[in-house]
Scaffold this motif. Structure first.
Motif, mmCIF file in Angstrom:
data_model
loop_
_atom_site.group_PDB
_atom_site.id
_atom_site.type_symbol
_atom_site.label_atom_id
_atom_site.label_comp_id
_atom_site.label_asym_id
_atom_site.label_seq_id
_atom_site.Cartn_x
_atom_site.Cartn_y
_atom_site.Cartn_z
ATOM 1 N N ILE A 79 38.883 48.753 22.967
ATOM 2 C CA ILE A 79 37.651 48.385 22.295
ATOM 3 C C ILE A 79 37.681 49.303 20.895
ATOM 4 N N PRO A 80 38.105 48.894 19.776
ATOM 5 C CA PRO A 80 38.436 49.684 18.686
ATOM 6 C C PRO A 80 37.217 50.429 18.151
ATOM 7 N N GLY A 81 37.495 51.759 17.738
ATOM 8 C CA GLY A 81 36.409 52.444 17.199
ATOM 9 C C GLY A 81 36.316 52.849 15.618
ATOM 10 N N VAL A 87 39.538 58.115 23.333
ATOM 11 C CA VAL A 87 39.109 58.144 24.739
ATOM 12 C C VAL A 87 39.643 57.167 25.638
ATOM 13 N N ALA A 88 40.126 57.675 26.612
ATOM 14 C CA ALA A 88 41.086 56.825 27.420
ATOM 15 C C ALA A 88 40.554 56.855 29.137
ATOM 16 N N THR A 89 40.774 55.755 29.753
ATOM 17 C CA THR A 89 40.812 55.995 31.208
ATOM 18 C C THR A 89 42.239 55.219 31.643
ATOM 19 N N ILE A 90 42.620 55.739 32.832
ATOM 20 C CA ILE A 90 43.827 54.844 33.395
ATOM 21 C C ILE A 90 43.582 54.623 35.238
ATOM 22 N N ALA A 91 43.590 53.314 35.461
ATOM 23 C CA ALA A 91 43.597 53.059 36.777
ATOM 24 C C ALA A 91 44.790 52.445 37.126
ATOM 25 N N ALA A 128 39.566 50.681 39.109
ATOM 26 C CA ALA A 128 39.940 50.203 37.872
ATOM 27 C C ALA A 128 38.885 48.935 37.341
ATOM 28 N N VAL A 129 38.419 48.203 38.144
ATOM 29 C CA VAL A 129 37.504 47.217 37.791
ATOM 30 C C VAL A 129 36.316 48.096 37.059
ATOM 31 N N LEU A 130 35.708 49.035 38.051
ATOM 32 C CA LEU A 130 34.644 49.884 37.406
ATOM 33 C C LEU A 130 34.887 50.420 35.919
ATOM 34 N N SER A 131 36.063 50.865 35.581
ATOM 35 C CA SER A 131 36.532 51.435 34.386
ATOM 36 C C SER A 131 36.425 50.146 33.215
ATOM 37 N N LEU A 132 36.905 49.197 33.597
ATOM 38 C CA LEU A 132 36.943 48.170 32.624
ATOM 39 C C LEU A 132 35.210 47.798 32.240
ATOM 40 N N TYR A 133 34.586 47.491 33.285
ATOM 41 C CA TYR A 133 33.209 47.324 32.910
ATOM 42 C C TYR A 133 32.494 48.418 32.479
ATOM 43 N N ALA A 134 32.843 49.663 32.503
ATOM 44 C CA ALA A 134 32.062 50.877 31.943
ATOM 45 C C ALA A 134 32.566 50.834 30.365
ATOM 46 N N GLY A 135 33.672 50.631 30.165
ATOM 47 C CA GLY A 135 33.770 50.631 28.699
ATOM 48 C C GLY A 135 33.471 49.580 28.082
ATOM 49 N N PHE A 149 38.045 53.238 22.427
ATOM 50 C CA PHE A 149 38.090 53.371 23.830
ATOM 51 C C PHE A 149 39.447 52.530 24.254
ATOM 52 N N ARG A 150 40.284 53.189 25.230
ATOM 53 C CA ARG A 150 41.370 52.265 25.872
ATOM 54 C C ARG A 150 41.447 52.471 27.202
ATOM 55 N N ALA A 151 41.481 51.395 27.914
ATOM 56 C CA ALA A 151 41.609 51.328 29.379
ATOM 57 C C ALA A 151 42.804 50.808 29.602
ATOM 58 N N LEU A 152 43.806 51.952 30.251
ATOM 59 C CA LEU A 152 45.208 51.835 30.670
ATOM 60 C C LEU A 152 45.342 51.184 32.112
ATOM 61 N N ILE A 153 45.892 50.140 32.402
ATOM 62 C CA ILE A 153 46.091 49.791 33.831
ATOM 63 C C ILE A 153 47.782 50.041 34.278
ATOM 64 N N GLY A 154 47.780 50.782 35.292
ATOM 65 C CA GLY A 154 49.037 51.195 35.615
ATOM 66 C C GLY A 154 49.618 50.151 36.476
#
Length: 470
Positions: A79-81, A87-91, A128-135, A149-154
Motif C-alpha cells: 500500500i504505497p505511502g 513499515v512492513a510485516t512478514i508471515a 498471515a491473513v490477519l496481517s493482510l487485513y490489518a494493513g 506499508f509492505r506485507a511480505l509473504i514467505g
C-alpha cells in the motif's frame, strides 16, 4: 488512544471477520510443505507452496494491495505511502508436515466451539491473513499513509529461510518490520539455533528394522514407531509409561512398538513428552537390542534425558535469553546405521562452536559421530527502539495487561532483518481444548477470540508506526 479510530477499527474487525475466517480456510487447504527438491522456476519450494502463495496474493489483491513476488521466493503486497520508506510485516504460508495423530483433516480448516483447527491456523497462515487485513485498514481511512506499508509473504520459513535471503539479496531492509509468528507482547531477542545429526557406528547384527520420529527436526514427536526383528512373545510388558506404549506382533519374528507422547515445537519443550524417548527407555529396560546397537541406544538416552542439555554437557543460561533447550526430533534407520537429529536453542552465554565440540565429544564416547546441520547466532533489537515501545504501548492499551519485551527460543524471520521483532499472536498461557493441539503438533488450533484481539492490535500498531520517526 483515539476513541473514534478505535471504534472504526472495532467495526472493521467485526465487519470482515467472516471473510478473514474464509480466507484462512482457503490458505489451510494448500498442503504447503516446502520442498526445494520439487522446485521449479517461479515455484522454488514446490507447487503446493506456490499455490498457497498465489492464494495469499489473491487475498491481498482483493483487499486493494499492489502485488508481486520475488521469483516465487517471497510474495510482496504494497500500500504505497507518501514516502518510499517502509513499515512492513512478514508471515509465511509454508507449514511443517501434518504428521500423525490428527482427529480432523489437517488441510481442511474446521471451526469448532470458537476455535479453528488445521495445519497453519496459528503458524502461520492465520496470522498471515490477519496481517493482510490489518494493513488493508489503511485503505479504509481514505488517506495516503506516511510510509509505504509492505506485507511480505514467505515460503520457506519452516525449512531454512532461504526465501528471505533471496529477497534481501535484491531488496532493501524495511525501516521497521514485525512478524506475527510468535507470542505477545514483543519478542526482541531470539536464541541462537543449532541443529546436528548423531550417527551410529555400522550396525552388523541389528534387530531395529525401522524407527520414525517427528517429520521435521524442529518438532517434538507426538508419535514414534519402531519395528524390531524380535518375536512379540519376547517383548516384556512396559515397566513404565504403559499407557503410552503399544506392542503388537506384525508377523512371526517381527514386532511393532508405538509410542504416543505429547508433541510440540522444539523451542517450547516444557509440558511435552518426546515419543522417541519413550521407546528408548523401553528398549533399554527390555534389553532387546543387539550388542552393536546398544552403544547408540545409550547415547540416545543421554540426548533425551533432559531438555536443558545437562546430560549432554551443553547446558547454558543467562538473564537476557534464558536457558538453552535441546530436543531429539527425527530418527531413522538406514544404510546400516541409526541417526538421531537434535534441535538446540541457545543463549549468547555459549556458542554454536562450543555446542558442536561437546556434541562431537559425546558422540565419540559411544563410537558414534555428530555432524552440524545448521547454526544461527542469537539476535536482538534494542528494547528502547521507538517502534518497539510503540508496539508495547498498543498491546498494553488493547489488552490492559502489562508488557515487557522478551527473548525466545523460536526462530522467526525477524533475525534476518536489521530492525525487526516478533509480535504475537500466540498466547502460551491460553488453555487449549481437550481436542486441540499446539503449533507443529497434531490438531493445531487457534482461538477465534485470540485471533480477533490480535487483529485489532495489528491494525492499531500499523497506524501508530506510521506516526513514529523511524
Amino acid at each position: 488512544m483515539d476513541s473514534k479510530i478505535t471504534a472504526q477499527v472495532e467495526a472493521y474487525v467485526d465487519e470482515v471477520w467472516e471473510d478473514v475466517v474464509a480466507d484462512i480456510a482457503a490458505l489451510v487447504a494448500h498442503p504447503s510443505v516446502a520442498d526445494a527438491s520439487q522446485g521449479a522456476p517461479g515455484a522454488p519450494f514446490g507447487a503446493p507452496v506456490r499455490g498457497a502463495l498465489d492464494c495469499a496474493l489473491g487475498i491481498a489483491e482483493k483487499l486493494g494491495y499492489e502485488v508481486g513476488d520475488d521469483e516465487g521466493y517471497v510474495g510482496i503486497a504494497d500500500i504505497p505511502g507518501a514516502e518510499d520508506r517502509q513499515v512492513a510485516t512478514i508471515a509465511h504460508v509454508d507449514v511443517v508436515p501434518a504428521g500423525p495423530g490428527w482427529n480432523t483433516d489437517p488441510f481442511t480448516c474446521t471451526r469448532r466451539e470458537g476455535w479453528l483447527l488445521g495445519r497453519g491456523v496459528i503458524d502461520d497462515k492465520g496470522p498471515a491473513v490477519l496481517s493482510l487485513y490489518a494493513g488493508a485498514f489503511l485503505k479504509q481511512l481514505g488517506t495516503v499513509p506516511r510510509y509505504t506499508f509492505r506485507a511480505l509473504i514467505g515460503c520457506d520459513e519452516e525449512v531454512g529461510m532461504t526465501d528471505i535471503h533471496h529477497y534481501l539479496s535484491g531488496h532493501d531492509d524495511p525501516d521497521f518490520l514485525f512478524t506475527p509468528d510468535a507470542e505477545f507482547p514483543v519478542g526482541n531477542a531470539e536464541k541462537g539455533q543449532y541443529g546436528a545429526t548423531f550417527t551410529s557406528a555400522p550396525v552388523t547384527d541389528g534387530v531395529i528394522l525401522s524407527w520414525s520420529g517427528a517429520e521435521a527436526t524442529n518438532a517434538i514427536p507426538a508419535e514414534s514407531v519402531c519395528e524390531l526383528a524380535v518375536d512379540a512373545s519376547a517383548c516384556p510388558a512396559p515397566a513404565a509409561n504403559a499407557d503410552r506404549l503399544a506392542i503388537e506382533a506384525v508377523a512371526l519374528g517381527r514386532t511393532r512398538i508405538t509410542a504416543r507422547g505429547i508433541g510440540g515445537h522444539a523451542s517450547l519443550p516444557e509440558g511435552t513428552v518426546n515419543a522417541i524417548a519413550l521407546i528408548v527407555d523401553y528398549l533399554r529396560g527390555a534389553d532387546l537390542v543387539s550388542a552393536s546397537e546398544r552403544p547408540f541406544l545409550e547415547l540416545m538416552s543421554r540426548i533425551h534425558e533432559d531438555t536443558a542439555g545437562a546430560s549432554m554437557g551443553i547446558a547454558s543460561s543467562n538473564e537476557a535469553f534464558g536457558p538453552l533447550t535441546v530436543i531429539g526430533g527425527t530418527v531413522e534407520v538406514s544404510d546400516g546405521r541409526i541417526r538421531q537429529t537434535i534441535d538446540v536453542r541457545y543463549p549468547d552465554s555459549t556458542t554454536d562452536g562450543r555446542i558442536a565440540e561437546s556434541c562431537r565429544a559425546l558422540a565419540a564416547e559411544f563410537g558414534a559421530t555428530c555432524t552440524t546441520d545448521h547454526a544461527k547466532e542469537p539476535f536482538s533489537v534494542s528494547a528502547d527502539h521507538p517502534a518497539v515501545q510503540t508496539l508495547l504501548d498498543v498491546y498494553r492499551e488493547v489488552t490492559g495487561r502489562p508488557a515487557e519485551p522478551f527473548s525466545m527460543g523460536g526462530g522467526t524471520y525477524a533475525r534476518n532483518f536489521a530492525r525487526a521483532v516478533s509480535f504475537g499472536p500466540e498466547d502460551n498461557d491460553l488453555e487449549l481444548p481437550a481436542w486441540g493441539g499446539s503449533m507443529h503438533g497434531p490438531n493445531e488450533c487457534a482461538s477465534e477470540a485470540q485471533l480477533k484481539e490480535a487483529f485489532k492490535i495489528y491494525i492499531l500498531a500499523i497506524l501508530r508506526l506510521m506516526e513514529v520517526d523511524l
